[in-house]
Design an enzyme around this catalytic site. Structure first.
Site, mmCIF file in Angstrom:
data_model
loop_
_atom_site.group_PDB
_atom_site.id
_atom_site.type_symbol
_atom_site.label_atom_id
_atom_site.label_comp_id
_atom_site.label_asym_id
_atom_site.label_seq_id
_atom_site.Cartn_x
_atom_site.Cartn_y
_atom_site.Cartn_z
ATOM 1 C CD GLU A 58 3.994 -8.116 5.403
ATOM 2 O OE1 GLU A 58 3.363 -7.225 5.857
ATOM 3 O OE2 GLU A 58 5.298 -8.146 5.988
ATOM 4 N N GLY B 171 -3.159 -8.397 13.604
ATOM 5 C CA GLY B 171 -3.547 -7.111 13.925
ATOM 6 C C GLY B 171 -3.965 -5.950 12.890
ATOM 7 C CG MET C 265 -1.655 -5.671 5.282
ATOM 8 S SD MET C 265 0.099 -6.179 5.805
ATOM 9 C CE MET C 265 0.961 -5.501 4.426
ATOM 10 C CD GLU C 266 3.076 -3.300 6.541
ATOM 11 O OE1 GLU C 266 2.201 -3.812 7.425
ATOM 12 O OE2 GLU C 266 4.150 -3.988 6.114
ATOM 13 C CG ASN C 267 -2.574 -3.533 2.714
ATOM 14 O OD1 ASN C 267 -2.116 -4.508 2.541
ATOM 15 N ND2 ASN C 267 -3.942 -3.508 3.432
ATOM 16 C CG HIS D 251 3.528 -1.197 13.609
ATOM 17 N ND1 HIS D 251 4.666 -1.530 14.486
ATOM 18 C CD2 HIS D 251 3.430 -1.977 12.670
ATOM 19 C CE1 HIS D 251 5.124 -2.412 13.588
ATOM 20 N NE2 HIS D 251 4.418 -3.018 12.682
ATOM 21 C CD GLU D 252 -0.053 -2.107 10.890
ATOM 22 O OE1 GLU D 252 0.792 -2.177 9.778
ATOM 23 O OE2 GLU D 252 -0.140 -2.669 11.753
ATOM 24 C CG HIS E 6 4.847 -0.660 8.415
ATOM 25 N ND1 HIS E 6 6.183 -1.101 8.529
ATOM 26 C CD2 HIS E 6 4.071 -1.653 9.161
ATOM 27 C CE1 HIS E 6 6.311 -2.412 9.184
ATOM 28 N NE2 HIS E 6 5.129 -2.502 9.692
ATOM 29 C CD GLU F 156 6.718 -5.437 10.161
ATOM 30 O OE1 GLU F 156 6.304 -4.907 11.039
ATOM 31 O OE2 GLU F 156 5.965 -5.646 9.313
HETATM 32 N N1 B3K Z 1 3.190 -6.433 8.037
HETATM 33 C C1 B3K Z 1 2.076 -6.757 8.774
HETATM 34 C C2 B3K Z 1 1.986 -8.342 9.327
HETATM 35 C C3 B3K Z 1 1.931 -9.176 8.141
HETATM 36 C C4 B3K Z 1 1.780 -10.555 8.386
HETATM 37 C C5 B3K Z 1 1.777 -11.856 7.605
HETATM 38 N N2 B3K Z 1 1.469 -13.056 8.182
HETATM 39 C C6 B3K Z 1 1.371 -6.250 9.901
HETATM 40 C C7 B3K Z 1 2.543 -5.416 10.658
HETATM 41 O O1 B3K Z 1 3.497 -5.821 11.245
HETATM 42 O O2 B3K Z 1 2.437 -4.128 10.825
HETATM 43 ZN ZN ZN Z 2 4.792 -3.917 11.119
#
Ligand code: B3K
Ligand code: ZN
Length: 861
Positions: free
Chosen positions: A130, A262, A264-266, A298-299, A302, A321
């Site tokens: 992302e 911080g 990432m929600e893969n 948070h993750e 998502h 977000e």
């Molecule tokens: N979605 C990611 C942030 C991605 C940032 C890309 N530059 C983490 C988050 O908001 O949960």
């Molecule tokens: Zn997020």
């Protein structure tokens, strides 16, 4: 060169993709300098694109820094010539209907210093896709509205090989993963490394067992327990509160040391900055534990708000977000204290989002154009995006909100959607017209709300006027819907009208309260019911009254806060002495044992220097950072003297017995104890702080003591002891770096930072270490804005150095300059010189280039 002439992307130009993807298979043969990626992508013309269905649309694939080895369409090799940003397959070379595109590319993860795409961190492979990182892995329509199921095979000697979804097959040196849930490429992830798992299991409410793993490097296993607990609490909460269950058999989290943000929600494979996973009492503070809980949640959240339902295009970023921040804030409030959480969130909102909104980087929650989307992961999209959802909920009520969310999940599951669709769900579920409310998404700027009051014949009338100053590109600001939560108290402190939400829709509007026997004291904007600046001429006595009597904990805190700001402002502008009423109010709060210690600690915290600069500027003054610093120090001394014997008493009373636990209650006591220690150290010469440092068995106590000592110009021995103990622990050493810069005297800030960057352990390619010094310089307001310009020069030099390697992190750090217009002509001149110097740097990235151009303003950008 792709960065030479950056293109502006506009929401108005959105076009559905020409082709959709039915399925993707990827095969990775990992190698640091030459990783091979084979892809097999089944494309089908998009029924929403008549030209594609008629076989008249080219297929554009994104791809950057890829060495193309072969490209094949339906088994026939094609002669493909990629340009700098991708590959076009011309319509006349494509079969009608569905077809299979296969390609092989080579990439070099070991030399990927931008930490976007596939890269290496301390011997492990990991990804960050992302927003647009997947195009650095292979040729693909790298846009969120193309969703597909992925099958991934990884070949490598490394023992742990992970990707999204569930594991389906493995053998020596390889593993295969399958993710059945269609997803956009930005949610793709791959990890390979010599890792160990901290494992647990979760039983969903429908009775499925999910395997949970937190993967870390050997030696870090004993720092995962808290994050694992937080994950399980998040999973339960999302079932209970939103009815959302996890949807795979396995959920993996990996901790990575080199990470731009911080976490990432893969899908099924969250990747975290190790700073937001690893924690033990000895290494992490109470604040670290709270942040870990919030980010894990948070993750995880998502998975439904972001992954199952994603964004049609990046302009809709706040769709996932803002909502997910709103959800993690509610979760943290439920786990801890809603009052304390709300105050902390508003502090952050004002410090970051109000600041952003007041300067050249102001943009709507849903922007309408960008050059580099990574520059729009901002406080406005995230934090204001969450505030907008809070307002929606306030307007439609808890039941309406729940109905709307149920409908959202039902209607849009599996889709990539828009803010329009989100609002429509609320309209359909509640019957409300949200056309005017939508301005919160499309219009930038923070509304100012002025209040007048009138009492006549038992009728009390509040008249509000809203006004929003023009922002870049948006001169006109029509009125917005503002939910204003109001309660009324009578003069002896009883609440005569409990909280009621007034719905303001006009530029000027009155609301009457009838049947009152005496003129009430209003408590306005309870719970901070809208992200606005409330301007109300009121007496210090009334604020002190609300500080003592308001039933709304947020507004009680807010009264103390506005008193403190007024005291500081008068000290700055009139040379006034600290108002005795304020000092007495602080003492009363400190003594009030009926109040949560965490709340008392927040009430004792003074507005930051940057907050004061922002406040003074907004009221027509030119802030002098040096003077603000001096005055704030003088106020701290005055408070310490006034509190006198209460300080050691509170300090002793807030001692926590027994072994350290990170829960809210003991953390709250430690916070108040730390606040008392900070003042006490100004009067006892550091005796208590020295003893606390020596006795500390947890990082919260150590850092409080060290901070207090540095604040009075001591702590040399403790700094050395800290370094000796933690020199091999980078996450803890980051704190050591930061603290010295934050606590440096204004004139010593840049030199302290420079000396730290000359150390062998200043690994500036690691974003955490880089930020530990550069971010700290920006956070030391008087140091950064020192009249010599040394702070500005230091930051600009580093941005120019970092940009070629890691543009995203450089661009993020550059926002320290966004407040330049507040200051005097000399400082403005110095900052503008630095911005011009950065802008003139050859080969500047699109990321930093866009930020600097916006900060300089249209006239000379
Ligand atoms: N979605 C990611 C942030 C991605 C940032 C890309 N530059 C983490 C988050 O908001 O949960
Ligand atoms: Zn997020």
């Amino acid at each position: 060169m792709k960065d030479a002439a950056p293109q502006t992307v506009r929401l108005a130009d959105y076009m559905p993709p020409s082709h959709l993807v039915e399925e993707v298979a990827l095969h990775f043969t990992l190698d640091p300098g030459a990783t091979r990626v084979r892809s097999a992508i089944r494309f089908v013309p998009n029924p929403a694109r008549a030209d594609a269905v008629a076989g008249q649309a080219d297929l554009r694939l994104d791809g950057e820094d890829l060495r193309l080895i072969s490209a094949v369409v339906d088994g026939v090799a094609i002669d493909a010539a990629p340009d700098a940003t991708g590959l076009t397959l011309p319509a006349d070379a494509l079969p009608r209907g569905a077809f299979l595109f296969e390609a092989e590319v080579e990439i070099a993860p070991a030399s990927n210093t931008a930490l976007e795409g596939l890269y290496m961190s301390k011997g492990m492979y990991c990804t960050q896709c992302e927003a647009e990182g997947f195009r650095k892995i292979t040729f693909y329509p790298d846009r969120p509205d193309v969703m597909a199921p992925f099958r991934v095979t990884i070949e490598s000697d490394l023992p742990v090989l992970l990707s999204n979804g569930d594991p389906v097959n493995a053998g020596p040196g390889w593993a295969e993963w399958e993710d059945p849930w269609p997803k956009p490429a930005y949610l793709f992830a791959l990890v390979a490394g010599d890792l160990v798992a901290h494992q647990d299991f979760f039983r969903t409410r429908s009775g499925r067992t999910v395997e949970l793993n937190i993967w870390v490097r050997k030696g870090d296993e004993d720092r995962c327990a808290y994050a694992m607990g937080a994950l399980k609490r998040s999973m339960t909460w999302d079932e209970d509160t939103y009815g959302r269950e996890y949807d795979l058999d396995i959920f993996n989290i990996v901790a990575v040391d080199d990470f731009n943000m911080g976490a990432m929600e893969n899908k099924g494979l969250n990747i975290f900055n190790s700073k937001y996973v690893l924690a033990s009492p000895e290494t992490a503070t109470d604040d670290d534990f709270a942040r870990i809980e919030a980010i894990i949640a948070h993750e995880y959240f998502h998975n439904w708000t972001g992954n199952r339902i994603t964004c049609r295009d990046w302009f809709q970023l706040c769709l996932k977000e803002g909502l997910t921040v709103f959800r993690d804030q509610s979760f943290s409030g439920d786990m801890r204290s809603h009052a304390v959480k709300r105050i902390e969130d508003v502090l952050t909102l004002r410090a970051r989002q109000f600041r952003e909104d007041a300067g050249p980087l102001s943009h709507p929650v849903r922007p309408s154009s960008y050059q580099e989307i990574n520059n729009f992961y901002t406080a406005t999209v995230y934090e204001k995006g969450a505030e907008v959802i809070g307002m929606l909920k306030r307007l439609v009520g808890d039941d309406g909100y729940r109905r709307a969310l149920d409908l959202y999940f039902e209607r849009h599951d599996g889709e990539a959607t828009t803010i329009e669709a989100w609002l429509k769900v609320f309209e359909d579920a509640t019957g409300r017209d949200l056309a005017q409310f939508k301005r919160w998404y499309t219009d930038a700027g923070t509304p100012h709300l002025r209040v007048e009051e009138d009492f006549n014949d038992g009728v009390y009338t509040l008249t509000f006027e809203q006004e929003t100053a023009p922002t870049p590109g948006q001169p006109e600001k029509p009125p917005r819907v503002i939910p204003i939560a109001v309660g009324l108290l009578n003069p002896n402190g009883d609440e005569v009208v409990p909280t009621r939400v007034l719905e303001m829709t006009e530029a000027r509007q009155s609301f009457a309260f009838e049947g009152l026997s005496a003129r009430p004291v209003p408590s306005i904007l309870r719970g901070f019911s809208a992200p606005v600046v409330l301007e109300r001429a009121t007496t210090a006595e009334e604020r002190a009254f609300l500080l003592a009597h308001d039933t709304d904990p947020f507004n009680r805190w807010e009264s103390g806060r506005s008193l403190a700001k007024e005291v500081l402002a008068r000290m700055v502008t009139e040379g006034a002495a600290p108002a005795p009423g304020y000092l007495d109010g602080i003492k009363a709060i400190l003594r009030d044992d009926s109040l949560d210690p965490a709340f008392r600690a927040l009430a004792l915290r003074l507005p930051s220097e940057d907050d004061m600069a922002q406040t003074l500027h907004a009221t027509g003054h030119v802030p002098d950072p040096a003077q603000i610093h001096r005055v704030r120090e003088a106020l701290k001394d005055a408070i310490a003297a006034h509190l006198g014997a209460d300080l050691p008493a509170t300090y002793a009373a807030m001692a926590v017995a027994g072994p350290y636990t990170p829960e809210a209650a003991p953390a709250g006591k430690r916070a108040l104890r730390g606040a008392a220690l900070a003042y006490l150290t100004r009067t006892d010469g550091g005796t208590a702080a020295t003893a606390q440092f020596a006795a500390a068995d947890n990082m919260t106590d150590s850092l409080q003591a060290l901070t207090a000592l540095l604040d009075i110009g001591r702590g040399e021995a403790e700094l050395a002891a800290f370094e000796a103990r933690w020199k091999d622990d980078p996450l803890v050493m980051d704190k050591w770096f930061t603290l010295q810069v934050i606590m440096a005297a204004p004139e010593a800030c840049a030199a302290t930072a420079t000396a730290l960057t000359e150390r062998a352990d200043f690994d500036w390619k690691n974003p955490n270490r880089l930020r530990s010094v550069l971010g700290a310089v920006a956070a030391n307001a008087a140091g950064f804005h020192h009249a010599s310009g040394a702070g500005y020069r230091f930051l600009a030099d580093w941005l120019i150095k970092v940009d070629p390697l890691n543009p995203q992190t450089a661009a993020r750090l550059s926002t320290a300059f966004d407040s330049w217009a507040r200051y005097d002509a000399d400082r403005q001149g110095l900052i503008r010189e630095e911005l011009a110097r950065i802008a003139a740097t050859p080969g500047l990235s699109r990321d930093l280039g866009e930020m600097v151009a916006r900060m300089r303003g249209a006239d000379d950008a």
